[in-house]
Design an enzyme around this catalytic site. Structure first.
Site, PDB file in Angstrom:
ATOM      1  N   ASP A  19       0.677  -1.322   0.017  1.00  0.00           N
ATOM      2  CA  ASP A  19      -0.126   0.285   0.419  1.00  0.00           C
ATOM      3  C   ASP A  19       1.080   1.171   0.258  1.00  0.00           C
ATOM      4  O   ASP A  19       0.682   2.311   1.037  1.00  0.00           O
ATOM      5  CB  ASP A  19      -1.152  -0.261   1.320  1.00  0.00           C
ATOM      6  CG  ASP A  19      -1.791  -1.009   1.228  1.00  0.00           C
ATOM      7  OD1 ASP A  19      -2.136  -1.573   0.215  1.00  0.00           O
ATOM      8  OD2 ASP A  19      -2.577  -0.864   1.347  1.00  0.00           O
ATOM      9  N   LYS A 117      -7.009  -5.174  -3.398  1.00  0.00           N
ATOM     10  CA  LYS A 117      -7.427  -5.751  -2.480  1.00  0.00           C
ATOM     11  C   LYS A 117      -8.662  -4.535  -1.914  1.00  0.00           C
ATOM     12  O   LYS A 117      -8.172  -3.606  -1.918  1.00  0.00           O
ATOM     13  CB  LYS A 117      -7.039  -5.989  -0.738  1.00  0.00           C
ATOM     14  CG  LYS A 117      -5.705  -5.238  -0.251  1.00  0.00           C
ATOM     15  CD  LYS A 117      -4.897  -5.239  -0.091  1.00  0.00           C
ATOM     16  CE  LYS A 117      -3.850  -4.593   0.601  1.00  0.00           C
ATOM     17  NZ  LYS A 117      -4.637  -3.296   1.783  1.00  0.00           N
ATOM     18  N   CYS A 162      -2.500  -2.797   7.425  1.00  0.00           N
ATOM     19  CA  CYS A 162      -2.667  -3.725   6.147  1.00  0.00           C
ATOM     20  C   CYS A 162      -1.331  -5.005   6.817  1.00  0.00           C
ATOM     21  O   CYS A 162      -0.931  -5.939   5.401  1.00  0.00           O
ATOM     22  CB  CYS A 162      -1.923  -3.341   5.006  1.00  0.00           C
ATOM     23  SG  CYS A 162      -4.091  -2.611   4.642  1.00  0.00           S
TER      24      CYS A 162
HETATM   25  C1  VGL Z   1      -4.794   0.570   5.734  1.00  0.00           C
HETATM   26  C2  VGL Z   1      -6.873   1.433   7.119  1.00  0.00           C
HETATM   27  C3  VGL Z   1      -7.467   1.383   6.482  1.00  0.00           C
HETATM   28  C4  VGL Z   1      -4.037   0.112   5.452  1.00  0.00           C
HETATM   29  C5  VGL Z   1      -5.684   0.520   4.505  1.00  0.00           C
HETATM   30  O1  VGL Z   1      -3.503   0.309   4.559  1.00  0.00           O
HETATM   31  O2  VGL Z   1      -2.443  -0.117   6.283  1.00  0.00           O
HETATM   32  N1  VGL Z   1      -5.599   0.787   6.748  1.00  0.00           N
HETATM   33  N2  VGL Z   1      -7.624   0.637   4.517  1.00  0.00           N
END
Ligand code: VGL
Ligand code: ZN
Length: 214
Positions: A19, A117, A162
């Site tokens: 991410d 995702k 994540c």
């Molecule tokens: C994430 C919160 C919501 C992350 C993704 O990448 O850690 N955290 N969506």
């Protein structure tokens, strides 16, 4: 120079860069403090791996993980959803937006797969292996096993969401699992970072630093 024996990534190792998107760095919709600082280190670590995959949080508008989808809720509150307790986030990582794009300074041209995702409207997916119902598979475990991968290394954002859930699930799927601590940054809501390290250690995840990798 460290005297410690270094880990040498092999053809059966994979680095999962988690991410590294505009939304999760300062200026984005769900900024992780200092999230942008790790980009050069992530690029450097990725060069040490033959096998690299990138993940992308990828939500439809009105996603169930957004506080804005629940009239009575504010960001960072929680709500009981069908599959369990969900932290409610600001709208972020909406499919096709600049906010959801990979960070412009991320430089990993040899990445072999970008896996998205969190695209099911009603289910979040912190983990890149299983969605938040803990049952729906993303298919990644099968992909890695078909390729003969047995060791997973993780870096990126956020350590306590994540990266954490992906690491725990990598163990659940039987992979030797390492989290590269200095190539991650955390959200840290109410002690979530300390709890994440505790749970990862209990799950057998190895906590390493980038200079442990050759
Ligand atoms: C994430 C919160 C919501 C992350 C993704 O990448 O850690 N955290 N969506
Ligand atoms: Zn998300």
């Amino acid at each position: 120079m460290s005297s410690r024996v270094k880990i040498r990534p092999t053809g059966t190792s994979v680095l999962i860069v988690t991410d590294m998107q505009n939304c999760f760095v300062p200026g984005g919709t769900l900024p992780v403090a200092q999230g942008d600082e790790i980009v050069p280190l992530v690029n450097d670590v990725a060069r040490r791996f033959e096998n690299v995959i990138l993940t992308q949080d990828w939500h439809p508008p009105g996603h169930a993980s957004f506080a804005s989808s629940h009239a009575e809720k504010r960001p960072f509150e929680t709500k009981q959803l069908a599959y369990g307790e969900q932290v409610l986030w600001p709208d972020h990582a909406i499919q096709g937006t600049r906010d959801a794009e990979l960070h412009p300074d991320l430089d990993v041209p040899h990445a072999q797969l970008v896996i998205r995702k969190g695209y099911h409207q009603g289910i979040d997916s912190y983990s890149v292996f299983y969605e938040a119902d803990r049952k729906t598979s993303t298919g990644l475990s099968g992909y890695l096993k078909h390729r003969g991968i047995d060791k997973v290394f993780l870096c990126g954002l956020a350590t306590d969401y994540c990266v954490f859930w992906s690491a725990v699930d990598a163990r659940r799927e039987g992979f030797e699992t390492h989290v590269i601590e200095d190539a991650c940054r955390a959200i840290d809501l109410q002690g979530s970072l300390a709890k994440a390290w505790d749970d990862m250690t209990k799950a057998g995840v190895k906590r390493i630093r980038s200079n442990d990798i050759e």
